[in-house]
Write an enzyme that holds these catalytic residues in place. Sequence first.
Site, PDB file in Angstrom:
ATOM      1  N   CYS A  90      -3.293   7.402   8.292  1.00  0.00           N
ATOM      2  CA  CYS A  90      -3.482   5.844   8.054  1.00  0.00           C
ATOM      3  C   CYS A  90      -2.513   5.105   8.710  1.00  0.00           C
ATOM      4  O   CYS A  90      -1.282   5.513   8.414  1.00  0.00           O
ATOM      5  CB  CYS A  90      -3.891   5.718   6.812  1.00  0.00           C
ATOM      6  SG  CYS A  90      -5.540   6.381   5.927  1.00  0.00           S
ATOM      7  N   THR A 131       0.877  -1.239   0.330  1.00  0.00           N
ATOM      8  CA  THR A 131      -0.102   0.128   0.034  1.00  0.00           C
ATOM      9  C   THR A 131       0.830   1.090  -0.238  1.00  0.00           C
ATOM     10  O   THR A 131       2.255   0.674   1.036  1.00  0.00           O
ATOM     11  CB  THR A 131      -0.985  -0.287   1.062  1.00  0.00           C
ATOM     12  OG1 THR A 131      -1.922   1.171   1.062  1.00  0.00           O
ATOM     13  CG2 THR A 131      -0.513   0.100   2.573  1.00  0.00           C
ATOM     14  N   HIS A 141      -5.048  -1.299   5.505  1.00  0.00           N
ATOM     15  CA  HIS A 141      -4.975  -0.092   4.926  1.00  0.00           C
ATOM     16  C   HIS A 141      -6.017   0.996   5.804  1.00  0.00           C
ATOM     17  O   HIS A 141      -7.556   1.277   4.642  1.00  0.00           O
ATOM     18  CB  HIS A 141      -4.999   0.124   3.757  1.00  0.00           C
ATOM     19  CG  HIS A 141      -4.212   2.249   3.614  1.00  0.00           C
ATOM     20  ND1 HIS A 141      -3.586   2.326   2.655  1.00  0.00           N
ATOM     21  CD2 HIS A 141      -4.693   3.081   4.228  1.00  0.00           C
ATOM     22  CE1 HIS A 141      -2.808   3.998   2.346  1.00  0.00           C
ATOM     23  NE2 HIS A 141      -3.974   4.047   3.628  1.00  0.00           N
TER      24      HIS A 141
END
Length: 154
Positions: free
Chosen positions: A23, A17, A40
């Site tokens: 995040c 990711t 994620h």
Amino acid sequence: MKVADFAVGKGGGVLSTIGLGSCVAIAIYDRQARVGGMAHVLLPSEGLSRDKDNRAKFPGTAVPLLLEEMRKLGARGPYTAKIAGGSSMFGALLPSGGINMGERNVLSSRQALSEAGIPLAAQDVGGDYGRSVYFHLDDGRMLVRSLKSGDRAL
């Protein structure tokens, strides 16, 4: 994978990711089965979103989701976890003493792992810079890349 997304896999391959800011990437690994999963996560709790249907969006629902999907691939534990992200991308805009979203995501991720009984083996969190994560399913290694601090293997 995208924001508020997840993936699981077995054996070889890499789950990745890019563009983690506030995040957090939560990676869980079963070394014996060589099965791993990564989410994620976007927000620390469901109360911060109108749309609560996406279980990968929040740590408290993403961890059980990863475990369910990993078990379908033969994972049985013991599990270990690694997390990365949770930076304060806009720290200068926060009121003094305010807890930023990155910190809240990190705390919520740690809590979700603790509630699932999964030890946190390593982390690369905080700071004021973005990260990309590459989770290797052959050995559970997590490579964290950032322009500001370079590459770090967890």
